[in-house]
Design a protein around this motif. Structure first.
Motif, PDB file in Angstrom:
ATOM      1  N   LEU A 146      -4.375   1.494   4.683  1.00  0.00           N
ATOM      2  CA  LEU A 146      -3.723   2.172   3.570  1.00  0.00           C
ATOM      3  C   LEU A 146      -4.415   1.696   2.302  1.00  0.00           C
ATOM      4  O   LEU A 146      -4.327   0.527   1.929  1.00  0.00           O
ATOM      5  N   SER A 171      -4.851   1.901  -1.611  1.00  0.00           N
ATOM      6  CA  SER A 171      -4.372   2.338  -2.922  1.00  0.00           C
ATOM      7  C   SER A 171      -5.571   2.283  -3.851  1.00  0.00           C
ATOM      8  O   SER A 171      -6.689   2.072  -3.415  1.00  0.00           O
ATOM      9  N   GLY A 226      -5.694  -0.059  -5.978  1.00  0.00           N
ATOM     10  CA  GLY A 226      -5.543  -1.421  -6.494  1.00  0.00           C
ATOM     11  C   GLY A 226      -6.620  -2.378  -6.040  1.00  0.00           C
ATOM     12  O   GLY A 226      -7.620  -1.982  -5.422  1.00  0.00           O
ATOM     13  N   ASP A 253      -6.128  -5.137  -4.033  1.00  0.00           N
ATOM     14  CA  ASP A 253      -5.935  -5.801  -2.747  1.00  0.00           C
ATOM     15  C   ASP A 253      -6.395  -4.992  -1.530  1.00  0.00           C
ATOM     16  O   ASP A 253      -7.084  -5.527  -0.650  1.00  0.00           O
ATOM     17  N   VAL A 312      -6.650   5.783   4.408  1.00  0.00           N
ATOM     18  CA  VAL A 312      -5.586   6.736   4.094  1.00  0.00           C
ATOM     19  C   VAL A 312      -5.087   6.428   2.687  1.00  0.00           C
ATOM     20  O   VAL A 312      -4.669   5.300   2.404  1.00  0.00           O
ATOM     21  N   HIS A 313      -5.198   7.414   1.804  1.00  0.00           N
ATOM     22  CA  HIS A 313      -4.754   7.215   0.417  1.00  0.00           C
ATOM     23  C   HIS A 313      -3.664   8.233   0.068  1.00  0.00           C
ATOM     24  O   HIS A 313      -3.799   9.421   0.364  1.00  0.00           O
ATOM     25  N   PHE A 314      -2.603   7.753  -0.572  1.00  0.00           N
ATOM     26  CA  PHE A 314      -1.504   8.622  -1.000  1.00  0.00           C
ATOM     27  C   PHE A 314      -1.609   8.852  -2.505  1.00  0.00           C
ATOM     28  O   PHE A 314      -1.741   7.892  -3.266  1.00  0.00           O
ATOM     29  N   ARG A 362       7.212   2.986   1.103  1.00  0.00           N
ATOM     30  CA  ARG A 362       6.240   2.281   1.936  1.00  0.00           C
ATOM     31  C   ARG A 362       6.452   2.638   3.409  1.00  0.00           C
ATOM     32  O   ARG A 362       5.502   2.802   4.174  1.00  0.00           O
ATOM     33  N   VAL A 400      -3.569  -1.272   8.499  1.00  0.00           N
ATOM     34  CA  VAL A 400      -3.943  -2.393   7.636  1.00  0.00           C
ATOM     35  C   VAL A 400      -3.386  -2.155   6.245  1.00  0.00           C
ATOM     36  O   VAL A 400      -3.509  -1.055   5.707  1.00  0.00           O
ATOM     37  N   THR A 401      -2.766  -3.180   5.657  1.00  0.00           N
ATOM     38  CA  THR A 401      -2.342  -3.078   4.255  1.00  0.00           C
ATOM     39  C   THR A 401      -2.841  -4.299   3.482  1.00  0.00           C
ATOM     40  O   THR A 401      -3.257  -5.292   4.070  1.00  0.00           O
ATOM     41  N   GLN A 416       4.075 -11.242  -3.429  1.00  0.00           N
ATOM     42  CA  GLN A 416       3.300 -10.829  -4.604  1.00  0.00           C
ATOM     43  C   GLN A 416       4.101  -9.913  -5.517  1.00  0.00           C
ATOM     44  O   GLN A 416       4.038 -10.039  -6.733  1.00  0.00           O
ATOM     45  N   VAL A 417       4.819  -8.975  -4.949  1.00  0.00           N
ATOM     46  CA  VAL A 417       5.731  -8.115  -5.707  1.00  0.00           C
ATOM     47  C   VAL A 417       6.996  -7.938  -4.864  1.00  0.00           C
ATOM     48  O   VAL A 417       7.040  -8.356  -3.699  1.00  0.00           O
ATOM     49  N   GLN A 455       7.096  -6.941  -1.312  1.00  0.00           N
ATOM     50  CA  GLN A 455       6.346  -7.762  -0.360  1.00  0.00           C
ATOM     51  C   GLN A 455       7.047  -9.078  -0.038  1.00  0.00           C
ATOM     52  O   GLN A 455       6.422 -10.053   0.347  1.00  0.00           O
ATOM     53  N   CYS A 492       2.930   4.876  -6.880  1.00  0.00           N
ATOM     54  CA  CYS A 492       4.199   4.175  -6.758  1.00  0.00           C
ATOM     55  C   CYS A 492       4.802   3.827  -8.109  1.00  0.00           C
ATOM     56  O   CYS A 492       5.924   3.345  -8.185  1.00  0.00           O
TER      57      CYS A 492
HETATM   58  P1  ATP Z   1      -3.030  -2.992  -3.934  1.00  0.00           P
HETATM   59  O1  ATP Z   1      -3.765  -3.838  -4.920  1.00  0.00           O
HETATM   60  O2  ATP Z   1      -3.737  -2.861  -2.631  1.00  0.00           O
HETATM   61  O3  ATP Z   1      -2.580  -1.702  -4.506  1.00  0.00           O
HETATM   62  P2  ATP Z   1      -0.526  -4.145  -4.567  1.00  0.00           P
HETATM   63  O4  ATP Z   1      -0.494  -5.594  -4.749  1.00  0.00           O
HETATM   64  O5  ATP Z   1      -0.548  -3.256  -5.758  1.00  0.00           O
HETATM   65  O6  ATP Z   1      -1.726  -3.794  -3.584  1.00  0.00           O
HETATM   66  P3  ATP Z   1       1.623  -2.555  -3.529  1.00  0.00           P
HETATM   67  O7  ATP Z   1       1.427  -1.557  -4.588  1.00  0.00           O
HETATM   68  O8  ATP Z   1       2.978  -3.090  -3.251  1.00  0.00           O
HETATM   69  O9  ATP Z   1       0.722  -3.815  -3.676  1.00  0.00           O
HETATM   70  O10 ATP Z   1       1.059  -1.952  -2.184  1.00  0.00           O
HETATM   71  C1  ATP Z   1       1.072  -2.685  -1.000  1.00  0.00           C
HETATM   72  C2  ATP Z   1       0.132  -2.052  -0.013  1.00  0.00           C
HETATM   73  O11 ATP Z   1       0.602  -0.730   0.308  1.00  0.00           O
HETATM   74  C3  ATP Z   1      -1.257  -1.851  -0.571  1.00  0.00           C
HETATM   75  O12 ATP Z   1      -2.065  -2.983  -0.429  1.00  0.00           O
HETATM   76  C4  ATP Z   1      -1.755  -0.702   0.263  1.00  0.00           C
HETATM   77  O13 ATP Z   1      -2.187  -1.144   1.525  1.00  0.00           O
HETATM   78  C5  ATP Z   1      -0.493   0.132   0.435  1.00  0.00           C
HETATM   79  N1  ATP Z   1      -0.420   1.155  -0.634  1.00  0.00           N
HETATM   80  C6  ATP Z   1       0.234   1.105  -1.794  1.00  0.00           C
HETATM   81  N2  ATP Z   1       0.053   2.224  -2.516  1.00  0.00           N
HETATM   82  C7  ATP Z   1      -0.731   3.024  -1.780  1.00  0.00           C
HETATM   83  C8  ATP Z   1      -1.309   4.322  -1.954  1.00  0.00           C
HETATM   84  N3  ATP Z   1      -1.093   5.028  -3.064  1.00  0.00           N
HETATM   85  N4  ATP Z   1      -2.085   4.812  -0.970  1.00  0.00           N
HETATM   86  C9  ATP Z   1      -2.313   4.093   0.154  1.00  0.00           C
HETATM   87  N5  ATP Z   1      -1.817   2.889   0.362  1.00  0.00           N
HETATM   88  C10 ATP Z   1      -1.037   2.337  -0.568  1.00  0.00           C
END
Ligand code: ATP
Ligand code: MG
Length: 406
Positions: free
Chosen positions: A179, A181, A183, A185, A203-205, A261, A281-282, A288-289, A292, A341
Protein backbone atom coordinates in the motif's frame (compact mmCIF):
# COMPACT_ATOMS: atom_id res chain seq x y z
CA UNK A 1 35.52 -5.98 -22.70
CA UNK A 2 34.94 -5.64 -18.96
CA UNK A 3 34.92 -8.43 -16.44
CA UNK A 4 32.96 -7.87 -13.26
CA UNK A 5 33.39 -10.29 -10.40
CA UNK A 6 30.21 -10.47 -8.34
CA UNK A 7 30.07 -11.96 -4.85
CA UNK A 8 26.93 -12.92 -2.99
CA UNK A 9 26.73 -14.17 0.56
CA UNK A 10 23.26 -14.87 1.76
CA UNK A 11 22.39 -16.86 -1.31
CA UNK A 12 24.99 -19.41 -0.42
CA UNK A 13 22.91 -20.29 2.64
CA UNK A 14 20.01 -21.42 0.54
CA UNK A 15 21.10 -24.96 -0.17
CA UNK A 16 18.31 -26.63 -2.17
CA UNK A 17 17.11 -23.40 -3.75
CA UNK A 18 20.56 -22.22 -4.59
CA UNK A 19 20.49 -22.86 -8.35
CA UNK A 20 17.20 -20.96 -8.55
CA UNK A 21 18.58 -17.98 -6.61
CA UNK A 22 21.71 -17.89 -8.69
CA UNK A 23 19.78 -18.08 -11.93
CA UNK A 24 17.62 -15.19 -10.76
CA UNK A 25 20.64 -13.17 -9.73
CA UNK A 26 22.22 -13.79 -13.13
CA UNK A 27 19.05 -12.70 -14.94
CA UNK A 28 18.76 -9.57 -12.81
CA UNK A 29 22.40 -8.65 -13.43
CA UNK A 30 21.84 -8.94 -17.18
CA UNK A 31 18.68 -6.93 -16.91
CA UNK A 32 20.43 -4.23 -14.90
CA UNK A 33 23.22 -3.73 -17.43
CA UNK A 34 21.18 -4.47 -20.55
CA UNK A 35 21.40 -0.89 -21.82
CA UNK A 36 25.20 -0.89 -21.71
CA UNK A 37 25.59 -3.35 -24.58
CA UNK A 38 26.03 -7.08 -25.00
CA UNK A 39 26.60 -8.90 -21.73
CA UNK A 40 26.69 -12.41 -20.40
CA UNK A 41 27.04 -14.04 -17.01
CA UNK A 42 29.07 -17.02 -16.06
CA UNK A 43 28.50 -19.00 -12.88
CA UNK A 44 31.79 -19.92 -11.24
CA UNK A 45 32.37 -21.67 -7.95
CA UNK A 46 31.38 -19.20 -5.20
CA UNK A 47 31.03 -16.16 -7.45
CA UNK A 48 29.55 -14.96 -10.69
CA UNK A 49 31.31 -13.18 -13.50
CA UNK A 50 29.61 -10.64 -15.69
CA UNK A 51 31.22 -9.94 -19.06
CA UNK A 52 30.42 -6.66 -20.77
CA UNK A 53 31.46 -5.76 -24.28
CA UNK A 54 32.57 -2.31 -25.27
CA UNK A 55 34.37 0.54 -23.62
CA UNK A 56 32.33 1.53 -20.60
CA UNK A 57 32.79 3.87 -17.69
CA UNK A 58 33.37 2.10 -14.41
CA UNK A 59 30.81 4.48 -12.86
CA UNK A 60 28.07 3.36 -15.24
CA UNK A 61 28.70 -0.27 -14.38
CA UNK A 62 28.84 0.43 -10.65
CA UNK A 63 25.64 2.47 -10.75
CA UNK A 64 23.71 -0.46 -12.16
CA UNK A 65 25.20 -3.37 -10.26
CA UNK A 66 25.01 -1.36 -7.04
CA UNK A 67 21.23 -1.71 -7.30
CA UNK A 68 21.01 -5.44 -7.87
CA UNK A 69 19.78 -7.10 -4.69
CA UNK A 70 21.65 -10.26 -3.83
CA UNK A 71 25.02 -8.70 -4.66
CA UNK A 72 27.25 -8.56 -1.58
CA UNK A 73 30.14 -6.85 -3.38
CA UNK A 74 31.55 -6.52 -6.86
CA UNK A 75 34.58 -5.30 -8.73
CA UNK A 76 35.69 -4.63 -12.27
CA UNK A 77 38.53 -7.11 -12.53
CA UNK A 78 41.20 -8.39 -14.83
CA UNK A 79 40.92 -12.02 -15.83
CA UNK A 80 44.25 -13.74 -16.18
CA UNK A 81 45.88 -17.13 -16.01
CA UNK A 82 46.65 -18.31 -12.48
CA UNK A 83 50.43 -18.64 -12.78
CA UNK A 84 52.62 -16.32 -10.75
CA UNK A 85 54.08 -14.39 -13.70
CA UNK A 86 50.65 -13.61 -15.08
CA UNK A 87 49.42 -12.62 -11.62
CA UNK A 88 52.36 -10.23 -11.21
CA UNK A 89 51.63 -8.58 -14.55
CA UNK A 90 47.98 -8.20 -13.59
CA UNK A 91 48.94 -6.73 -10.21
CA UNK A 92 51.20 -4.28 -12.09
CA UNK A 93 48.26 -3.14 -14.20
CA UNK A 94 46.10 -2.62 -11.09
CA UNK A 95 48.80 -0.62 -9.27
CA UNK A 96 50.22 1.22 -12.29
CA UNK A 97 49.80 4.99 -12.22
CA UNK A 98 48.14 4.90 -8.79
CA UNK A 99 49.40 6.78 -5.79
CA UNK A 100 49.00 4.91 -2.56
CA UNK A 101 50.94 5.04 0.65
CA UNK A 102 49.83 1.67 1.94
CA UNK A 103 48.47 -1.48 0.39
CA UNK A 104 47.83 -5.13 0.95
CA UNK A 105 47.33 -8.18 -1.22
CA UNK A 106 44.27 -10.27 -0.44
CA UNK A 107 44.71 -13.58 -2.22
CA UNK A 108 42.11 -16.34 -2.10
CA UNK A 109 42.04 -19.75 -3.68
CA UNK A 110 38.64 -21.19 -4.59
CA UNK A 111 40.18 -24.65 -4.56
CA UNK A 112 43.39 -25.69 -2.95
CA UNK A 113 44.73 -26.87 -6.29
CA UNK A 114 47.08 -23.99 -6.94
CA UNK A 115 50.69 -24.72 -6.02
CA UNK A 116 51.02 -21.67 -3.74
CA UNK A 117 49.00 -21.09 -0.59
CA UNK A 118 47.14 -17.78 -0.16
CA UNK A 119 49.77 -16.71 2.33
CA UNK A 120 52.60 -17.43 -0.08
CA UNK A 121 50.81 -15.54 -2.83
CA UNK A 122 50.28 -12.57 -0.50
CA UNK A 123 53.99 -12.55 0.33
CA UNK A 124 55.30 -12.94 -3.20
CA UNK A 125 52.90 -10.46 -4.80
CA UNK A 126 53.39 -8.05 -1.88
CA UNK A 127 57.15 -8.13 -2.36
CA UNK A 128 56.60 -7.55 -6.06
CA UNK A 129 54.60 -4.38 -5.37
CA UNK A 130 57.05 -3.16 -2.71
CA UNK A 131 59.87 -3.39 -5.25
CA UNK A 132 58.02 -1.03 -7.60
CA UNK A 133 56.15 1.41 -5.37
CA UNK A 134 57.24 3.58 -2.47
CA UNK A 135 54.50 2.20 -0.27
CA UNK A 136 54.24 0.13 2.87
CA UNK A 137 52.10 -2.88 3.67
CA UNK A 138 49.12 -2.28 5.90
CA UNK A 139 46.93 -5.28 6.61
CA UNK A 140 44.44 -3.34 8.72
CA UNK A 141 43.85 -0.08 6.84
CA UNK A 142 45.37 -0.31 3.38
CA UNK A 143 44.77 2.56 1.01
CA UNK A 144 44.75 0.04 -1.82
CA UNK A 145 43.61 -3.53 -1.35
CA UNK A 146 44.62 -5.70 -4.30
CA UNK A 147 42.40 -8.77 -4.49
CA UNK A 148 43.61 -11.91 -6.21
CA UNK A 149 41.10 -14.74 -6.65
CA UNK A 150 42.55 -17.93 -8.00
CA UNK A 151 40.26 -20.54 -9.56
CA UNK A 152 41.14 -23.64 -11.53
CA UNK A 153 42.59 -22.42 -14.83
CA UNK A 154 41.99 -18.72 -14.27
CA UNK A 155 42.37 -15.86 -11.81
CA UNK A 156 40.81 -12.45 -11.21
CA UNK A 157 42.77 -9.45 -10.01
CA UNK A 158 41.23 -6.15 -8.98
CA UNK A 159 41.84 -3.15 -6.81
CA UNK A 160 38.52 -1.56 -6.03
CA UNK A 161 35.80 -3.62 -4.56
CA UNK A 162 32.46 -1.98 -3.97
CA UNK A 163 29.68 -3.03 -1.66
CA UNK A 164 26.46 -4.21 -3.28
CA UNK A 165 23.04 -3.65 -1.72
CA UNK A 166 22.92 -7.14 -0.18
CA UNK A 167 19.61 -8.94 0.27
CA UNK A 168 18.19 -11.51 -2.13
CA UNK A 169 17.56 -11.31 -5.88
CA UNK A 170 14.22 -9.69 -6.71
CA UNK A 171 11.82 -12.36 -7.89
CA UNK A 172 13.21 -15.12 -5.71
CA UNK A 173 10.80 -14.64 -2.79
CA UNK A 174 7.42 -14.16 -4.50
CA UNK A 175 5.09 -11.20 -5.00
CA UNK A 176 3.77 -8.81 -2.34
CA UNK A 177 1.26 -5.97 -2.69
CA UNK A 178 2.41 -2.75 -1.01
CA UNK A 179 0.00 0.00 0.00
CA UNK A 180 1.81 3.05 -1.29
CA UNK A 181 0.76 6.48 -0.06
CA UNK A 182 2.59 9.61 -1.13
CA UNK A 183 4.31 9.69 2.27
CA UNK A 184 7.81 8.94 3.45
CA UNK A 185 7.24 5.54 5.03
CA UNK A 186 5.49 3.28 2.55
CA UNK A 187 8.10 3.58 -0.25
CA UNK A 188 10.77 2.54 2.26
CA UNK A 189 8.61 -0.38 3.39
CA UNK A 190 8.22 -1.51 -0.23
CA UNK A 191 11.96 -1.22 -0.84
CA UNK A 192 12.75 -3.34 2.19
CA UNK A 193 10.63 -6.17 0.83
CA UNK A 194 12.30 -5.86 -2.58
CA UNK A 195 15.56 -6.27 -0.75
CA UNK A 196 14.25 -9.55 0.64
CA UNK A 197 13.73 -10.81 -2.90
CA UNK A 198 10.05 -9.88 -3.31
CA UNK A 199 8.59 -8.36 -6.41
CA UNK A 200 6.35 -5.54 -5.24
CA UNK A 201 3.00 -4.63 -6.80
CA UNK A 202 1.90 -1.16 -5.70
CA UNK A 203 -1.60 -0.08 -4.69
CA UNK A 204 -2.32 3.62 -4.23
CA UNK A 205 -5.61 5.15 -3.06
CA UNK A 206 -6.44 8.64 -4.29
CA UNK A 207 -9.33 11.03 -3.83
CA UNK A 208 -9.62 12.50 -7.32
CA UNK A 209 -11.88 14.39 -8.03
CA UNK A 210 -12.48 15.35 -4.40
CA UNK A 211 -8.90 16.51 -4.00
CA UNK A 212 -6.48 17.99 -6.53
CA UNK A 213 -4.72 15.30 -8.56
CA UNK A 214 -1.36 15.42 -6.76
CA UNK A 215 -1.06 12.10 -4.94
CA UNK A 216 -1.30 10.02 -8.11
CA UNK A 217 1.63 11.91 -9.59
CA UNK A 218 3.65 11.31 -6.45
CA UNK A 219 2.77 7.62 -6.45
CA UNK A 220 3.89 7.35 -10.09
CA UNK A 221 7.14 9.18 -9.37
CA UNK A 222 7.81 6.93 -6.39
CA UNK A 223 7.11 3.76 -8.34
CA UNK A 224 9.32 5.01 -11.15
CA UNK A 225 12.15 5.53 -8.67
CA UNK A 226 11.65 2.15 -7.03
CA UNK A 227 11.43 0.34 -10.36
CA UNK A 228 15.20 0.82 -10.72
CA UNK A 229 15.51 -1.93 -8.11
CA UNK A 230 13.06 -4.40 -9.62
CA UNK A 231 13.02 -3.50 -13.35
CA UNK A 232 9.27 -3.84 -13.88
CA UNK A 233 6.45 -2.70 -11.62
CA UNK A 234 2.68 -2.59 -11.57
CA UNK A 235 0.84 0.28 -9.93
CA UNK A 236 -2.89 0.12 -9.23
CA UNK A 237 -4.56 3.50 -8.73
CA UNK A 238 -7.74 3.10 -6.73
CA UNK A 239 -10.37 5.86 -6.51
CA UNK A 240 -11.16 6.23 -2.83
CA UNK A 241 -13.10 9.52 -2.58
CA UNK A 242 -16.52 7.95 -3.07
CA UNK A 243 -15.73 5.31 -0.48
CA UNK A 244 -14.64 7.96 2.00
CA UNK A 245 -17.88 9.82 1.50
CA UNK A 246 -19.81 6.70 2.38
CA UNK A 247 -17.69 6.26 5.51
CA UNK A 248 -18.18 9.86 6.61
CA UNK A 249 -21.95 9.45 6.43
CA UNK A 250 -21.98 6.31 8.55
CA UNK A 251 -18.98 6.34 10.87
CA UNK A 252 -18.29 8.70 13.79
CA UNK A 253 -15.10 10.76 13.48
CA UNK A 254 -12.84 8.97 15.93
CA UNK A 255 -13.28 5.60 14.16
CA UNK A 256 -12.96 6.77 10.59
CA UNK A 257 -9.25 6.35 10.02
CA UNK A 258 -9.33 2.73 11.13
CA UNK A 259 -12.34 2.07 8.92
CA UNK A 260 -10.58 3.72 5.95
CA UNK A 261 -7.51 1.59 6.56
CA UNK A 262 -9.60 -1.58 6.82
CA UNK A 263 -11.26 -0.81 3.52
CA UNK A 264 -7.89 -0.12 1.91
CA UNK A 265 -6.57 -3.45 3.14
CA UNK A 266 -9.59 -5.35 1.86
CA UNK A 267 -9.32 -3.75 -1.57
CA UNK A 268 -5.55 -4.21 -1.71
CA UNK A 269 -6.00 -7.86 -0.83
CA UNK A 270 -8.34 -8.50 -3.77
CA UNK A 271 -6.06 -6.60 -6.15
CA UNK A 272 -2.95 -8.20 -4.68
CA UNK A 273 -4.30 -11.72 -5.07
CA UNK A 274 -5.02 -11.04 -8.74
CA UNK A 275 -1.31 -10.21 -9.13
CA UNK A 276 -0.29 -13.35 -7.27
CA UNK A 277 0.64 -11.53 -4.05
CA UNK A 278 1.30 -13.69 -1.03
CA UNK A 279 1.33 -10.82 1.49
CA UNK A 280 0.42 -7.16 1.95
CA UNK A 281 2.90 -4.48 2.99
CA UNK A 282 2.34 -1.19 4.80
CA UNK A 283 4.63 1.53 6.10
CA UNK A 284 3.23 1.56 9.62
CA UNK A 285 5.33 1.75 12.76
CA UNK A 286 4.05 1.36 16.30
CA UNK A 287 2.64 4.52 17.79
CA UNK A 288 3.64 6.87 14.99
CA UNK A 289 0.10 8.21 14.62
CA UNK A 290 -3.24 7.38 16.23
CA UNK A 291 -4.14 4.78 13.63
CA UNK A 292 -0.91 2.92 14.36
CA UNK A 293 -1.42 2.02 18.00
CA UNK A 294 -1.29 -1.70 18.72
CA UNK A 295 -5.05 -1.69 19.28
CA UNK A 296 -5.74 -0.12 15.93
CA UNK A 297 -3.19 -2.22 14.05
CA UNK A 298 -5.03 -5.28 15.39
CA UNK A 299 -8.30 -3.95 13.96
CA UNK A 300 -6.63 -3.46 10.59
CA UNK A 301 -5.11 -6.96 10.58
CA UNK A 302 -8.48 -8.57 11.20
CA UNK A 303 -9.81 -7.85 7.73
CA UNK A 304 -6.99 -9.42 5.72
CA UNK A 305 -6.44 -13.11 5.14
CA UNK A 306 -3.03 -12.49 3.64
CA UNK A 307 -0.29 -11.68 6.15
CA UNK A 308 0.24 -7.93 6.60
CA UNK A 309 3.97 -7.21 6.60
CA UNK A 310 5.17 -4.04 8.30
CA UNK A 311 8.92 -3.86 7.80
CA UNK A 312 9.16 -0.47 9.54
CA UNK A 313 7.23 -1.51 12.62
CA UNK A 314 10.13 -0.94 15.02
CA UNK A 315 11.79 1.99 13.29
CA UNK A 316 11.47 5.63 14.25
CA UNK A 317 10.93 8.48 11.85
CA UNK A 318 14.57 9.54 11.83
CA UNK A 319 15.74 6.09 10.76
CA UNK A 320 13.03 5.81 8.13
CA UNK A 321 13.83 9.27 6.78
CA UNK A 322 17.53 8.42 6.46
CA UNK A 323 16.66 5.34 4.47
CA UNK A 324 14.23 7.26 2.25
CA UNK A 325 17.04 9.70 1.47
CA UNK A 326 19.46 6.90 0.70
CA UNK A 327 17.12 5.26 -1.82
CA UNK A 328 16.07 8.55 -3.40
CA UNK A 329 12.39 8.60 -2.49
CA UNK A 330 12.51 11.27 0.23
CA UNK A 331 12.50 14.25 -2.15
CA UNK A 332 9.37 12.95 -3.86
CA UNK A 333 7.62 12.08 -0.61
CA UNK A 334 7.98 15.55 0.91
CA UNK A 335 6.43 17.36 -2.03
CA UNK A 336 3.31 19.05 -0.70
CA UNK A 337 0.23 16.97 -1.12
CA UNK A 338 -3.24 16.56 0.30
CA UNK A 339 -3.19 12.90 1.27
CA UNK A 340 -6.49 11.16 0.75
CA UNK A 341 -6.69 10.43 4.45
CA UNK A 342 -6.61 14.13 5.29
CA UNK A 343 -9.96 14.36 3.58
CA UNK A 344 -12.80 13.94 6.06
CA UNK A 345 -10.36 13.07 8.84
CA UNK A 346 -11.43 14.12 12.31
CA UNK A 347 -9.20 16.09 14.67
CA UNK A 348 -9.52 13.45 17.36
CA UNK A 349 -8.89 10.01 15.91
CA UNK A 350 -9.45 7.18 18.36
CA UNK A 351 -6.45 5.23 19.55
CA UNK A 352 -8.23 2.17 20.96
CA UNK A 353 -10.91 1.00 18.61
CA UNK A 354 -12.50 -2.18 19.93
CA UNK A 355 -13.65 -5.01 17.70
CA UNK A 356 -17.27 -4.51 18.78
CA UNK A 357 -17.26 -0.79 18.01
CA UNK A 358 -15.76 -1.32 14.57
CA UNK A 359 -18.12 -4.18 13.75
CA UNK A 360 -21.05 -2.04 14.81
CA UNK A 361 -20.13 0.91 12.61
CA UNK A 362 -19.18 -1.25 9.65
CA UNK A 363 -22.57 -2.97 9.80
CA UNK A 364 -23.99 0.37 8.68
CA UNK A 365 -21.86 0.23 5.55
CA UNK A 366 -22.14 -1.91 2.46
CA UNK A 367 -18.57 -3.13 2.91
CA UNK A 368 -18.68 -5.67 0.08
CA UNK A 369 -20.13 -3.05 -2.28
CA UNK A 370 -17.45 -0.50 -1.34
CA UNK A 371 -14.70 -3.06 -1.89
CA UNK A 372 -16.13 -3.89 -5.31
CA UNK A 373 -16.32 -0.18 -6.09
CA UNK A 374 -12.63 0.21 -5.33
CA UNK A 375 -11.53 -2.93 -7.10
CA UNK A 376 -13.48 -2.28 -10.30
CA UNK A 377 -12.43 1.37 -10.37
CA UNK A 378 -8.74 0.52 -10.06
CA UNK A 379 -6.54 1.46 -12.98
CA UNK A 380 -3.35 -0.39 -13.75
CA UNK A 381 -0.18 1.31 -14.93
CA UNK A 382 2.96 -0.62 -15.69
CA UNK A 383 6.50 0.68 -15.31
CA UNK A 384 9.51 -0.64 -17.04
CA UNK A 385 12.89 0.73 -16.17
CA UNK A 386 15.05 0.52 -19.24
CA UNK A 387 17.47 -2.27 -18.67
CA UNK A 388 19.91 -0.64 -16.33
CA UNK A 389 18.94 1.88 -13.77
CA UNK A 390 19.75 4.92 -15.88
CA UNK A 391 17.22 7.68 -16.49
CA UNK A 392 13.83 6.09 -16.24
CA UNK A 393 11.05 6.53 -18.77
CA UNK A 394 7.52 7.40 -17.78
CA UNK A 395 5.00 4.62 -18.34
CA UNK A 396 3.95 4.28 -21.95
CA UNK A 397 0.58 5.70 -22.94
CA UNK A 398 -0.68 2.20 -23.69
CA UNK A 399 0.24 1.08 -20.21
CA UNK A 400 -1.74 3.90 -18.62
CA UNK A 401 -5.37 3.07 -17.95
CA UNK A 402 -6.75 1.93 -21.31
CA UNK A 403 -5.42 -1.48 -22.15
CA UNK A 404 -4.29 -2.09 -18.61
CA UNK A 405 -7.58 -1.26 -17.01
CA UNK A 406 -8.85 -4.06 -14.90
P1 ATP B 1 3.28 6.98 4.90
O1 ATP B 1 4.45 7.88 5.13
O2 ATP B 1 3.65 5.69 4.24
O3 ATP B 1 2.13 7.67 4.27
P2 ATP B 1 2.18 7.48 7.46
O4 ATP B 1 3.11 7.53 8.58
O5 ATP B 1 1.68 8.76 6.86
O6 ATP B 1 2.80 6.55 6.33
P3 ATP B 1 -0.55 6.59 7.59
O7 ATP B 1 -0.99 7.74 6.79
O8 ATP B 1 -1.24 6.26 8.86
O9 ATP B 1 0.96 6.62 7.96
O10 ATP B 1 -0.59 5.31 6.66
C1 ATP B 1 -0.19 4.07 7.13
C2 ATP B 1 0.05 3.15 5.97
O11 ATP B 1 -1.19 2.95 5.26
C3 ATP B 1 1.00 3.73 4.95
O12 ATP B 1 2.34 3.48 5.26
C4 ATP B 1 0.58 3.01 3.70
O13 ATP B 1 1.12 1.71 3.65
C5 ATP B 1 -0.93 2.91 3.88
N1 ATP B 1 -1.59 4.07 3.24
C6 ATP B 1 -1.98 5.22 3.79
N2 ATP B 1 -2.53 6.05 2.89
C7 ATP B 1 -2.50 5.39 1.72
C8 ATP B 1 -2.90 5.69 0.38
N3 ATP B 1 -3.46 6.86 0.07
N4 ATP B 1 -2.69 4.76 -0.57
C9 ATP B 1 -2.12 3.58 -0.27
N5 ATP B 1 -1.72 3.25 0.95
C10 ATP B 1 -1.90 4.12 1.94
MG1 MG C 1 0.66 8.93 5.05
Amino acid sequence: MHTVVVHYHEISLKRGNRPLFLRRLGENLLRAVGDLGPARVEQLPGRMVLRLDGDLEAGAIADRIGRVFGVANFAVAERTSPDMDALKRAVDRVTEGRRFESFRITARRAFKTSPLSSLEMNRELGAHVLARHPARVSLEHPELNVHVEVLPGQAFVYGDRRPGPGGLPVGSSGVVAALLSGGIDSPVAAWRLMKRGCRVTFVHFHSVPYLPDVSRGKARALVERLTAWQYVSRLYLVPFGEIQRAVVLAVPGPLRVVVYRRLMLRIAEVIGRSSGALALVTGESVGQVASQTLHNLARVDEVADLPVLRPLIGMDKIEITAQAEAIGTFGISIEPDADCCTLFVPKNPGTRASREEIDAVESRLDVAGLVTLGVTGAELETFDSPPGAGPMRPPSAAARGGAGRR
